[in-house]
Scaffold this motif. Structure first.
Motif, mmCIF file in Angstrom:
data_model
loop_
_atom_site.group_PDB
_atom_site.id
_atom_site.type_symbol
_atom_site.label_atom_id
_atom_site.label_comp_id
_atom_site.label_asym_id
_atom_site.label_seq_id
_atom_site.Cartn_x
_atom_site.Cartn_y
_atom_site.Cartn_z
ATOM 1 N N SER A 33 45.046 63.447 84.990
ATOM 2 C CA SER A 33 43.870 62.703 85.432
ATOM 3 C C SER A 33 42.648 63.588 85.290
ATOM 4 N N LEU A 34 41.555 62.957 84.980
ATOM 5 C CA LEU A 34 40.280 63.652 84.821
ATOM 6 C C LEU A 34 39.324 63.193 85.911
ATOM 7 N N ASP A 35 38.267 63.927 86.118
ATOM 8 C CA ASP A 35 37.256 63.553 87.111
ATOM 9 C C ASP A 35 36.306 62.499 86.561
ATOM 10 N N TYR A 36 36.883 61.452 86.011
ATOM 11 C CA TYR A 36 36.133 60.292 85.519
ATOM 12 C C TYR A 36 36.724 59.071 86.201
ATOM 13 N N PHE A 37 35.851 58.228 86.759
ATOM 14 C CA PHE A 37 36.285 57.052 87.492
ATOM 15 C C PHE A 37 35.719 55.797 86.847
ATOM 16 N N GLN A 38 36.488 54.715 86.952
ATOM 17 C CA GLN A 38 36.039 53.450 86.375
ATOM 18 C C GLN A 38 34.704 53.040 86.989
ATOM 19 N N ARG A 75 25.048 63.631 76.628
ATOM 20 C CA ARG A 75 23.608 63.847 76.574
ATOM 21 C C ARG A 75 23.399 65.352 76.671
ATOM 22 N N GLU A 76 22.669 65.882 75.708
ATOM 23 C CA GLU A 76 22.404 67.332 75.666
ATOM 24 C C GLU A 76 23.698 68.127 75.802
ATOM 25 N N SER A 77 24.717 67.752 75.060
ATOM 26 C CA SER A 77 26.023 68.434 75.002
ATOM 27 C C SER A 77 26.844 68.320 76.277
ATOM 28 N N GLU A 78 26.409 67.530 77.243
ATOM 29 C CA GLU A 78 27.183 67.329 78.473
ATOM 30 C C GLU A 78 27.844 65.962 78.431
ATOM 31 N N MET A 79 29.168 65.947 78.543
ATOM 32 C CA MET A 79 29.871 64.674 78.596
ATOM 33 C C MET A 79 29.802 64.142 80.023
ATOM 34 N N PHE A 80 29.277 62.933 80.162
ATOM 35 C CA PHE A 80 29.098 62.341 81.486
ATOM 36 C C PHE A 80 29.809 61.001 81.642
ATOM 37 N N ALA A 81 30.313 60.449 80.544
ATOM 38 C CA ALA A 81 31.009 59.165 80.617
ATOM 39 C C ALA A 81 32.023 59.078 79.486
ATOM 40 N N LEU A 82 32.935 58.139 79.648
ATOM 41 C CA LEU A 82 34.026 57.956 78.703
ATOM 42 C C LEU A 82 34.276 56.457 78.568
ATOM 43 N N VAL A 83 34.424 56.004 77.335
ATOM 44 C CA VAL A 83 34.763 54.601 77.076
ATOM 45 C C VAL A 83 36.120 54.581 76.378
ATOM 46 N N VAL A 84 37.091 53.932 77.031
ATOM 47 C CA VAL A 84 38.440 53.815 76.481
ATOM 48 C C VAL A 84 38.920 52.385 76.709
ATOM 49 N N GLN A 85 39.389 51.750 75.644
ATOM 50 C CA GLN A 85 39.914 50.387 75.705
ATOM 51 C C GLN A 85 38.957 49.449 76.442
ATOM 52 N N GLU A 86 37.701 49.511 76.063
ATOM 53 C CA GLU A 86 36.648 48.672 76.619
ATOM 54 C C GLU A 86 36.503 48.808 78.131
ATOM 55 N N ARG A 87 36.753 50.014 78.614
ATOM 56 C CA ARG A 87 36.498 50.362 80.018
ATOM 57 C C ARG A 87 35.590 51.565 80.036
ATOM 58 N N TYR A 108 34.121 54.785 82.154
ATOM 59 C CA TYR A 108 34.411 55.730 83.229
ATOM 60 C C TYR A 108 33.248 56.702 83.341
ATOM 61 N N PHE A 109 32.821 56.984 84.587
ATOM 62 C CA PHE A 109 31.744 57.941 84.826
ATOM 63 C C PHE A 109 32.297 59.239 85.399
ATOM 64 N N ARG A 110 31.656 60.342 85.050
ATOM 65 C CA ARG A 110 32.007 61.662 85.569
ATOM 66 C C ARG A 110 31.680 61.715 87.058
ATOM 67 N N ALA A 111 32.545 62.334 87.820
ATOM 68 C CA ALA A 111 32.323 62.536 89.255
ATOM 69 C C ALA A 111 32.588 63.995 89.578
ATOM 70 N N ASP A 112 32.090 64.428 90.703
ATOM 71 C CA ASP A 112 32.358 65.771 91.197
ATOM 72 C C ASP A 112 32.485 65.686 92.713
ATOM 73 N N LYS A 113 32.561 66.820 93.372
ATOM 74 C CA LYS A 113 32.792 66.809 94.825
ATOM 75 C C LYS A 113 31.676 66.094 95.586
ATOM 76 N N GLU A 114 30.478 66.023 95.004
ATOM 77 C CA GLU A 114 29.363 65.356 95.673
ATOM 78 C C GLU A 114 29.350 63.845 95.455
ATOM 79 N N THR A 115 30.002 63.350 94.423
ATOM 80 C CA THR A 115 29.923 61.919 94.110
ATOM 81 C C THR A 115 31.277 61.200 94.104
#
Length: 112
Positions: A75-80, A32-44, A46-53
């Motif tokens: 590993s990336l800062d994306y969690f299921q 959204r607005e050039s910011e990647m915030f989620a990832l869909v891989v193999q029908e899963r 993943y949401f972006r996380a940071d130190k606050e979340t």
């Protein structure tokens, strides 16, 4: 009508505004607005996380997205995503907004 899992996820994020899909990591990145915030891989999803979340995912035991390249795991800062996002459009929006804010914070900390 959504034709695949990623399309369905984007449709459930309707209140978030325009969400673009771009091929990435063998799946699709959600932007959204050039910011990647989620990832869909193999029908899963993943949401972006940071130190606050990050703790929101870790305390539930939700796995981090990991991929292999050249025999090395990264590993990336994306969690299921938690199960409730698939049961409620309102929950999908809450977690999507949280992930988007994490993406904005992470991006702004790189620029600062």
């Amino acid at each position: 009508m959504p034709t695949n899992f990623a399309d369905w996820v984007v449709a459930q994020m309707g209140g978030l505004g325009v969400v673009e899909q771009r091929p990435l990591f063998g799946g699709v990145g959600l932007f959204r607005e050039s910011e990647m915030f989620a990832l869909v891989v193999q029908e899963r999803l993943y949401f972006r996380a940071d130190k606050e979340t990050r703790f929101l995912f870790e305390h539930r035991g939700l796995p981090r997205y990991v991929y292999k390249q050249g025999g090395v795991s990264f590993s990336l800062d994306y969690f299921q995503a938690p199960a409730e996002v698939f049961l409620s459009q309102a929950e999908m929006l809450v977690w999507s907004e949280r992930a988007l804010r994490s993406a904005y914070r992470s991006h702004s900390s790189l620029v600062a």
